[in-house]
Design a protein around this motif. Structure first.
Motif, PDB file in Angstrom:
ATOM      1  N   ARG A   1     -17.101  -4.952  17.662  1.00 22.10           N
ATOM      2  CA  ARG A   1     -15.639  -5.092  17.595  1.00 22.10           C
ATOM      3  C   ARG A   1     -15.181  -6.458  18.098  1.00 22.10           C
ATOM      4  NH1 ARG A   1     -12.019  -1.279  16.955  1.00 22.10           N
ATOM      5  NH2 ARG A   1     -10.814  -1.912  18.781  1.00 22.10           N
TER       6      ARG A   1
ATOM      7  N   ARG B   1       0.844  -1.203   0.000  1.00 21.98           N
ATOM      8  CA  ARG B   1       0.000   0.000   0.000  1.00 21.98           C
ATOM      9  C   ARG B   1       0.879   1.252   0.000  1.00 21.98           C
ATOM     10  NH1 ARG B   1      -0.654   4.344   3.839  1.00 21.98           N
ATOM     11  NH2 ARG B   1      -2.605   5.362   3.340  1.00 21.98           N
TER      12      ARG B   1
ATOM     13  N   ALA C   1      -8.609  -4.861  10.296  1.00 21.19           N
ATOM     14  CA  ALA C   1      -9.901  -5.554  10.211  1.00 21.19           C
ATOM     15  C   ALA C   1      -9.844  -6.703   9.212  1.00 21.19           C
ATOM     16  CB  ALA C   1     -10.999  -4.569   9.813  1.00 21.19           C
TER      17      ALA C   1
ATOM     18  N   ALA D   1      -8.274   0.024   9.373  1.00 18.03           N
ATOM     19  CA  ALA D   1      -8.866  -0.655   8.219  1.00 18.03           C
ATOM     20  C   ALA D   1      -8.068  -1.914   7.888  1.00 18.03           C
ATOM     21  CB  ALA D   1      -8.909   0.291   7.019  1.00 18.03           C
TER      22      ALA D   1
ATOM     23  N   ARG E   1     -16.103  -1.817  -0.223  1.00 25.49           N
ATOM     24  CA  ARG E   1     -14.787  -2.298   0.197  1.00 25.49           C
ATOM     25  C   ARG E   1     -14.921  -3.532   1.092  1.00 25.49           C
ATOM     26  NH1 ARG E   1     -11.090   1.290   4.194  1.00 25.49           N
ATOM     27  NH2 ARG E   1     -12.621   0.429   5.621  1.00 25.49           N
TER      28      ARG E   1
ATOM     29  N   VAL F   1     -16.278  -5.669   7.096  1.00 26.25           N
ATOM     30  CA  VAL F   1     -16.526  -4.777   8.220  1.00 26.25           C
ATOM     31  C   VAL F   1     -16.752  -3.347   7.752  1.00 26.25           C
ATOM     32  CG1 VAL F   1     -15.598  -3.858  10.363  1.00 26.25           C
ATOM     33  CG2 VAL F   1     -15.152  -6.235   9.750  1.00 26.25           C
TER      34      VAL F   1
ATOM     35  N   ASP G   1      -9.146   4.977   2.842  1.00 25.89           N
ATOM     36  CA  ASP G   1      -7.776   5.442   2.688  1.00 25.89           C
ATOM     37  C   ASP G   1      -7.780   6.751   1.899  1.00 25.89           C
ATOM     38  OD1 ASP G   1      -5.024   5.684   2.246  1.00 25.89           O
ATOM     39  OD2 ASP G   1      -4.802   3.509   2.422  1.00 25.89           O
ATOM     40  N   THR G   2      -7.554   7.853   2.613  1.00 18.14           N
ATOM     41  CA  THR G   2      -7.668   9.160   1.975  1.00 18.14           C
ATOM     42  C   THR G   2      -6.514   9.449   1.020  1.00 18.14           C
ATOM     43  OG1 THR G   2      -6.610  10.091   3.903  1.00 18.14           O
ATOM     44  CG2 THR G   2      -8.997  10.225   3.819  1.00 18.14           C
TER      45      THR G   2
ATOM     46  N   GLU H   1      -6.684   9.416  10.041  1.00 15.53           N
ATOM     47  CA  GLU H   1      -7.287   8.740   8.880  1.00 15.53           C
ATOM     48  C   GLU H   1      -7.666   7.309   9.208  1.00 15.53           C
ATOM     49  OE1 GLU H   1      -4.268  10.348   8.465  1.00 15.53           O
ATOM     50  OE2 GLU H   1      -5.121  12.187   7.630  1.00 15.53           O
ATOM     51  N   LYS H   2      -6.996   6.723  10.181  1.00 14.68           N
ATOM     52  CA  LYS H   2      -7.319   5.381  10.675  1.00 14.68           C
ATOM     53  C   LYS H   2      -7.091   4.278   9.659  1.00 14.68           C
ATOM     54  CE  LYS H   2     -10.620   6.429  14.208  1.00 14.68           C
ATOM     55  NZ  LYS H   2     -11.062   7.253  14.917  1.00 14.68           N
ATOM     56  N   GLN H   3      -6.206   4.468   8.707  1.00 17.44           N
ATOM     57  CA  GLN H   3      -6.053   3.390   7.729  1.00 17.44           C
ATOM     58  C   GLN H   3      -5.416   2.150   8.351  1.00 17.44           C
ATOM     59  OE1 GLN H   3      -4.300   6.197   7.476  1.00 17.44           O
ATOM     60  NE2 GLN H   3      -2.163   5.768   7.020  1.00 17.44           N
TER      61      GLN H   3
ATOM     62  N   GLU I   1     -17.143   4.730  12.153  1.00 19.88           N
ATOM     63  CA  GLU I   1     -16.537   5.880  11.479  1.00 19.88           C
ATOM     64  C   GLU I   1     -15.797   5.383  10.246  1.00 19.88           C
ATOM     65  OE1 GLU I   1     -14.125   8.479  14.071  1.00 19.88           O
ATOM     66  OE2 GLU I   1     -15.151   7.416  15.676  1.00 19.88           O
TER      67      GLU I   1
ATOM     68  N   ASN J   1     -13.188   4.634   7.646  1.00 19.09           N
ATOM     69  CA  ASN J   1     -11.729   4.718   7.660  1.00 19.09           C
ATOM     70  C   ASN J   1     -11.180   4.391   6.279  1.00 19.09           C
ATOM     71  OD1 ASN J   1     -12.014   1.961   7.554  1.00 19.09           O
ATOM     72  ND2 ASN J   1     -11.377   1.608   9.659  1.00 19.09           N
TER      73      ASN J   1
END
Ligand SMILES: Nc1ncnc2c1ncn2[C@@H]1O[C@H](COP(=O)(O)OP(=O)(O)OP(=O)(O)O)[C@@H](O)[C@H]1O
Ligand SMILES: [Mg+2]
Lengths: 276, 327
Positions: free
Chosen positions: B67, A31, A118, A115, B167, B100, B108-109, A110-112, B104, B106
């Motif tokens: 969770r 990534r 998970a 992600a 996703r 999942v 990937d920006t 951003e909390k990637q 919020e 999340n």
């Protein structure tokens, strides 16, 4: 490609193999690499040009004065002395830059990283994949820097190629513990302080631009426990070809201990943050 | 061929044993944060193919439960089996088969819409060819084809949510977890999203969702539990719950002034099955709302406004907890 396949999926169920811990880790690295392909020119430019500017100013500009006024430093001209210092210090700075704000971003903003955690990838593998990417980029930047510095006369020994892994070792020795620290913070308020009160002083006083014996007596031992000093000594030993095997081993061992502790701390921090 | 992930046929990877074992099985499931008990010994089971809901107010423990199911939060006590496996020992294997959608987003920006799907597919270890095929299908599913190369930031809330759902489907999950899928969306975006979730349901995808919207729970869930303060207070289909804990109809009376409401209350006694005074209105539970309203008028009570509606999960929640959902 198919041997990277794992997970529950009809299309690949027949060929399913349990991946080792490295394979999920590499997906996180992938990534980062994909993002990097978008701005690799600027990344290389800043990653190599910045240390080259230091090399020009310190090694050639200031170095001319030093050599005229004082003669060789530790047996080499100033350019050769300062090249490995700049190499290792740049790796440290990259480690701090990659391990503070971006790590907090991955966990809190951003909390990637959440992600990724998970999916079948574990928190420790998220950390490992991210760390590995920084190490790979350092290897690339360091290779280019050493090659160009060699052309400019800053790398007298063919052992200079060993300075690349030495710089990578230095990178990881900083990135691993700083990542753990950043992962555990609730906000980034302390990050500028870390830069100013830890990274900048180390940058200046860890044998980067002058031998640590020039430091006041009370400061010298402090410089010698800085991981940067060990990384600089290792890089310098390589580029000047002057380091004994035992000393080299000592520096490597010191850095490996820091890396081991840092990684353990980081894996725990990532578990607490991503799977608490 | 179906465009969407569905795994109604048992796969060879199923270590779930007999086909009738629930996909999720929780017994006395507990989660503590320090001494604070966020989930307090809950029991539930989710069957293959159903849409199962957790309805509850803020802080009820919905996310905490999700969770634990998602294997990103270790259980403190009790039992939890997901897809026949124990999350303590088989976290990665379970997560490989989950989709999942967190509370919020999340996303990937740093990646485009397309790359968000592709990289997520890689996280599951799928080969690039398979990923490309599925990503194209999912892009259509999420109505995002024309945003393929856009970054995530400029997308609207509804688009981001749809992308997050797309996703979550990249690995053809056995079980999709949706934590408040429509919170914060405008009604139109919500309806579009519901429609997508219906479609998933039709394709046989098992879904577990949380919500604090009773209409969402009624619309989407085959079965749900009502959660409050870490406990499950009721369980059943929306219809069952309403039948059990509410009446067919509810008469809502509003008064111009609080004093008028107080004065009217004694006169309402005995009308319908139950009279429930709230801060702003009085609820009269009655199977025939119009008849109840006629009685109210007969007794000389003159509310500012009166409304007859069907009994809802809101009433069930009120009945069971003494509070309304949005309190
Ligand atoms: N990591 C944590 N540490 C301490 N307390 C927590 C943690 N996570 C959740 N809690 C607490 O547990 C309780 C349940 O939280 P949870 O997020 O599960 O509620 P929820 O039902 O999802 O609420 P909402 O509708 O607001 O999303 C809350 O009181 C919350 O403050
Ligand atoms: Mg929640």
């Amino acid at each position: 490609m198919s041997d990277l396949v794992a997970g529950a999926d009809d299309a690949v169920a027949g060929r399913r193999r349990r991946p080792g811990p490295l394979v999920p880790m590499l997906r996180v690295t992938e990534r980062e690499a994909r993002i990097w392909t978008r701005y690799w020119q600027t990344s290389l430019l800043s990653g190599v040009l910045t240390p080259l500017m230091f090399l020009g100013a310190m090694g050639i500009g200031l170095g001319g004065l030093v050599d005229d006024a004082r003669g060789p430093v530790d047996g080499v001209d100033y350019l050769a002395f300062v090249t490995p210092g700049i190499l290792a210090a740049t790796a440290m700075q990259a480690a701090a830059g990659n391990s503070l704000w971006p790590v907090m971003g991955g966990i809190k903003w951003e909390k990637q990283f959440h992600a990724a955690a998970a999916t079948p990838i574990s928190p420790g593998q998220v950390f490992g994949g991210y760390l590995l990417w920084g190490a790979a980029r350092t290897a690339l930047n360091a290779t280019l820097f050493v090659a160009i510095a060699a052309l400019l006369g800053g790398v007298p020994s063919p052992w200079g190629v060993a300075a690349v892994p030495a710089a990578v070792l230095g990178y990881v020795a900083f990135a691993a513990p700083i990542t753990a620290y950043a992962a555990l913070q609730d906000s980034d308020v302390t990050f500028p302080l870390i830069m100013r009160l830890a990274i900048v002083p180390m940058f200046l006083f860890s044998g980067t631009f002058f031998p640590v014996r020039q430091l006041p007596d009370w400061l010298e031992p402090l410089a010698r426990v800085s991981p940067l000093w060990h990384a600089v000594e290792l890089c310098r030993g390589a580029t000047t070809g002057s380091l004994g095997a035992l000393a080299a081993l000592g520096h490597v061992a010191f850095l490996l201990v820091v890396i081991g502790l840092g990684c353990r701390w980081s894996v725990r921090a990532f578990h607490a943050r991503l799977a608490g | 061929m179906s465009a969407l992930p569905s795994r109604s046929d048992p796969s060879p990877l199923d270590d779930a044993g007999p086909g009738d074992e629930p996909l999720i099985h929780a017994k006395a499931l507990t989660k503590k944060f320090g001494s604070y008990v966020a989930v307090d010994g809950v029991d539930f089971a989710v069957q293959r193919g159903e849409v199962f809901g957790f309805l509850g107010p803020n802080g009820a423990g919905k996310t905490t439960t999700m969770r634990m199911i998602a294997c990103v939060s270790p259980i403190t006590d009790g039992e939890l089996r997901i897809l026949g496996m124990d999350p303590r020992h088989h976290g990665p294997a379970i997560r490989a088969r989950l989709g999942v959608v967190p509370q919020e987003d999340n996303l990937d920006t740093e990646l485009t819409v397309w790359d968000n799907l592709v990289i997520y597919g890689r996280y599951f270890g799928l080969p690039s060819g398979v990923i490309r095929e599925r990503a194209a299908e999912l892009l259509a599913f999420a109505h995002l084809e024309d945003r393929r190369d856009s970054r995530v930031d400029p997308l609207s809330g509804g688009m981001k949510r749809r992308l997050t759902i797309a996703r979550a489907l990249i690995n053809k999950p056995d079980l999709v977890l949706l934590d408040e899928p429509t919170t914060g969306l405008d009604p139109q975006a919500r309806h579009l999203l519901w429609e997508r979730l219906y479609r998933l349901k039709r394709e046989g995808v098992t879904q577990v969702l949380t919500t604090h919207y009773m209409d969402e729970a009624e619309q989407l869930c085959d079965r749900l539990v009502i959660m409050d303060e870490g406990r499950i207070v009721a369980e059943g289909s929306p219809r069952e719950l309403i039948e059990r804990h509410s009446t067919r109809e509810v008469l809502e009376l509003r008064f111009a002034l609080p004093d008028e409401q107080d004065a009217a209350l004694p006169h309402l006694e005995g009308i319908g099955e139950r009279v429930e005074p709230l801060a702003e209105r009085v609820l009269v539970y009655a199977d025939d709302g119009d008849a109840a309203l006629a009685q109210v008028t007969d007794r000389g009570v003159r509310p500012h406004s009166a409304l007859v509606r069907r009994g809802s999960l809101e009433d069930v929640f009120l009945r069971l907890t003494g509070r309304s959902l949005d309190e």
